[in-house]
Design a protein around this motif. Sequence first.
Motif, PDB file in Angstrom:
ATOM      1  N   UNK A  22       0.840  -1.187   0.000  1.00  0.00           N
ATOM      2  CA  UNK A  22       0.000   0.000   0.000  1.00  0.00           C
ATOM      3  C   UNK A  22       0.880   1.244   0.000  1.00  0.00           C
ATOM      4  N   UNK A  23       0.475   2.224  -0.789  1.00  0.00           N
ATOM      5  CA  UNK A  23       1.154   3.520  -0.820  1.00  0.00           C
ATOM      6  C   UNK A  23       0.231   4.534  -0.159  1.00  0.00           C
ATOM      7  N   UNK A  24       0.679   5.095   0.972  1.00  0.00           N
ATOM      8  CA  UNK A  24      -0.165   6.008   1.743  1.00  0.00           C
ATOM      9  C   UNK A  24       0.430   7.410   1.725  1.00  0.00           C
ATOM     10  N   UNK A  25      -0.369   8.365   1.290  1.00  0.00           N
ATOM     11  CA  UNK A  25       0.065   9.753   1.193  1.00  0.00           C
ATOM     12  C   UNK A  25      -0.070  10.422   2.557  1.00  0.00           C
ATOM     13  N   UNK A  26       1.070  10.627   3.221  1.00  0.00           N
ATOM     14  CA  UNK A  26       1.107  11.170   4.579  1.00  0.00           C
ATOM     15  C   UNK A  26       0.650  12.631   4.592  1.00  0.00           C
ATOM     16  N   UNK A  27      -0.476  12.875   5.259  1.00  0.00           N
ATOM     17  CA  UNK A  27      -1.100  14.212   5.310  1.00  0.00           C
ATOM     18  C   UNK A  27      -1.337  14.758   3.895  1.00  0.00           C
ATOM     19  N   UNK A  28      -1.553  13.841   2.963  1.00  0.00           N
ATOM     20  CA  UNK A  28      -1.761  14.220   1.572  1.00  0.00           C
ATOM     21  C   UNK A  28      -0.502  14.262   0.742  1.00  0.00           C
ATOM     22  N   UNK A  29       0.653  14.064   1.377  1.00  0.00           N
ATOM     23  CA  UNK A  29       1.939  14.186   0.678  1.00  0.00           C
ATOM     24  C   UNK A  29       2.559  15.527   0.972  1.00  0.00           C
ATOM     25  N   UNK A  30       2.911  15.751   2.240  1.00  0.00           N
ATOM     26  CA  UNK A  30       3.266  17.086   2.714  1.00  0.00           C
ATOM     27  C   UNK A  30       4.542  17.650   2.110  1.00  0.00           C
ATOM     28  N   UNK A  31       5.467  16.784   1.635  1.00  0.00           N
ATOM     29  CA  UNK A  31       6.734  17.278   1.100  1.00  0.00           C
ATOM     30  C   UNK A  31       6.774  17.278  -0.421  1.00  0.00           C
ATOM     31  N   UNK A  32       5.689  16.910  -1.063  1.00  0.00           N
ATOM     32  CA  UNK A  32       5.594  16.960  -2.525  1.00  0.00           C
ATOM     33  C   UNK A  32       5.335  18.402  -2.942  1.00  0.00           C
ATOM     34  N   UNK A  33       6.040  18.860  -3.978  1.00  0.00           N
ATOM     35  CA  UNK A  33       6.002  20.261  -4.379  1.00  0.00           C
ATOM     36  C   UNK A  33       4.653  20.949  -4.327  1.00  0.00           C
ATOM     37  N   UNK A  34       3.630  20.434  -5.043  1.00  0.00           N
ATOM     38  CA  UNK A  34       2.330  21.124  -5.043  1.00  0.00           C
ATOM     39  C   UNK A  34       1.668  21.204  -3.673  1.00  0.00           C
ATOM     40  N   UNK A  35       2.064  20.354  -2.747  1.00  0.00           N
ATOM     41  CA  UNK A  35       1.409  20.301  -1.435  1.00  0.00           C
ATOM     42  C   UNK A  35       2.227  20.943  -0.316  1.00  0.00           C
ATOM     43  N   UNK A  36       3.372  21.498  -0.631  1.00  0.00           N
ATOM     44  CA  UNK A  36       4.204  22.085   0.417  1.00  0.00           C
ATOM     45  C   UNK A  36       3.449  23.210   1.119  1.00  0.00           C
ATOM     46  N   UNK A  37       3.390  23.106   2.423  1.00  0.00           N
ATOM     47  CA  UNK A  37       2.745  24.145   3.221  1.00  0.00           C
ATOM     48  C   UNK A  37       1.270  23.920   3.475  1.00  0.00           C
ATOM     49  N   UNK A  38       0.642  22.988   2.755  1.00  0.00           N
ATOM     50  CA  UNK A  38      -0.817  22.824   2.906  1.00  0.00           C
ATOM     51  C   UNK A  38      -1.178  21.416   3.370  1.00  0.00           C
ATOM     52  N   UNK A  39      -0.340  20.829   4.227  1.00  0.00           N
ATOM     53  CA  UNK A  39      -0.587  19.481   4.735  1.00  0.00           C
ATOM     54  C   UNK A  39      -1.965  19.362   5.364  1.00  0.00           C
ATOM     55  N   UNK A  40      -2.568  18.207   5.189  1.00  0.00           N
ATOM     56  CA  UNK A  40      -3.862  17.872   5.788  1.00  0.00           C
ATOM     57  C   UNK A  40      -5.001  18.780   5.325  1.00  0.00           C
ATOM     58  N   UNK A  41      -4.820  19.426   4.195  1.00  0.00           N
ATOM     59  CA  UNK A  41      -5.922  20.205   3.623  1.00  0.00           C
ATOM     60  C   UNK A  41      -6.636  19.367   2.575  1.00  0.00           C
ATOM     61  N   UNK A  42      -7.866  19.733   2.289  1.00  0.00           N
ATOM     62  CA  UNK A  42      -8.607  19.018   1.252  1.00  0.00           C
ATOM     63  C   UNK A  42      -7.904  19.154  -0.087  1.00  0.00           C
ATOM     64  N   UNK A  43      -7.289  20.298  -0.336  1.00  0.00           N
ATOM     65  CA  UNK A  43      -6.548  20.502  -1.586  1.00  0.00           C
ATOM     66  C   UNK A  43      -5.380  19.523  -1.696  1.00  0.00           C
ATOM     67  N   UNK A  44      -4.676  19.289  -0.580  1.00  0.00           N
ATOM     68  CA  UNK A  44      -3.548  18.355  -0.596  1.00  0.00           C
ATOM     69  C   UNK A  44      -4.021  16.928  -0.860  1.00  0.00           C
ATOM     70  N   UNK A  45      -5.108  16.534  -0.222  1.00  0.00           N
ATOM     71  CA  UNK A  45      -5.632  15.188  -0.435  1.00  0.00           C
ATOM     72  C   UNK A  45      -6.117  15.016  -1.870  1.00  0.00           C
ATOM     73  N   UNK A  46      -6.776  16.019  -2.401  1.00  0.00           N
ATOM     74  CA  UNK A  46      -7.236  15.941  -3.797  1.00  0.00           C
ATOM     75  C   UNK A  46      -6.058  15.808  -4.747  1.00  0.00           C
ATOM     76  N   UNK A  47      -4.971  16.525  -4.466  1.00  0.00           N
ATOM     77  CA  UNK A  47      -3.797  16.456  -5.336  1.00  0.00           C
ATOM     78  C   UNK A  47      -3.186  15.055  -5.313  1.00  0.00           C
ATOM     79  N   UNK A  48      -3.117  14.453  -4.124  1.00  0.00           N
ATOM     80  CA  UNK A  48      -2.578  13.093  -4.024  1.00  0.00           C
ATOM     81  C   UNK A  48      -3.457  12.102  -4.780  1.00  0.00           C
ATOM     82  N   UNK A  49      -4.756  12.244  -4.643  1.00  0.00           N
ATOM     83  CA  UNK A  49      -5.683  11.371  -5.367  1.00  0.00           C
ATOM     84  C   UNK A  49      -5.535  11.595  -6.870  1.00  0.00           C
ATOM     85  N   UNK A  50      -5.348  12.835  -7.266  1.00  0.00           N
ATOM     86  CA  UNK A  50      -5.147  13.137  -8.679  1.00  0.00           C
ATOM     87  C   UNK A  50      -3.881  12.509  -9.231  1.00  0.00           C
TER      88      UNK A  50
END
Length: 271
Positions: A22-50
């Motif tokens: 299983x690959x689990x996106x921690x807080x949505x992928x907090x250290x991935x470029x598009x998600x930097x700074x927005x951990x645990x936001x709906x936007x971060x989770x949507x980006x990981x799902x995308x």
Amino acid sequence: MARTTTPTTRADDWPYLAAPPLALAHRGGAAWGPNRGIENSLAAFRAAVGLGYRYVETDVHVTADGHLVAFHDDVLDRVTDGHGRLSRLPWSAVRTARIDGREPVPRFAELLEELPTTRLNVDLKSAGAARPLWETIRSHGAEDRVLVASFSDERLAEFRRLSGGRVATAAGPREVALLRFAPLPVLRRAASSLPGIALQVPEVHHLGGVPVRVVTPGLVERAHALGKQVHVWTVDDAADMTRLLDLGVDGLVSDRVDTLQDVLLARGQWR
């Protein structure tokens, strides 16, 4: 659909844990470029799902007036422009805070509603959150797409009692200690009293400043002998990911969702 069968302690019996690794996106992928700074936001989770992730990891707290929020810290100060302890603030105050000054703090129900095909790994962070978490899962019919973990054996026990075994749970600290150190014959005799279906652990745990290796070949072998999985957090280096997968772990939790995806694609294990 809610589980109606007798609760089981074996991972293979839970749809949530199908087809490892299983690959689990921690807080949505907090250290991935598009998600930097927005951990645990709906936007971060949507980006990981995308990006293709089927599993996201989050945490839950409950506000002073009983709203269950997806948020890691017990205070707003580190990642938002708000201030104060979540347990002492009403939802009307928390909802005005912005993660990195731009994204709202989501309620857990929003994740279930906005990400209807995504599976959520939830860390139960506060004592008062067990009941609202169970009630939210039940009201959304999401029993088969949530796994609940906690650093507190007591919080896990409360959630298990409330949910009646209808939601998958990770091993608590006491279960992990038994699985790591007890002889295998002892573990086999105690298997029915170890309800956690996955060990979600760091590779190394620092106990009183002393590093203790948690994830070993023996631990993975013992867990698998009892029908349980091993998930390791938080792994962001490609070489570490490869080494742990070669060891036989069943899941990796990562802030670097791009790196984890690349590693699994190269191994032909991206689901």
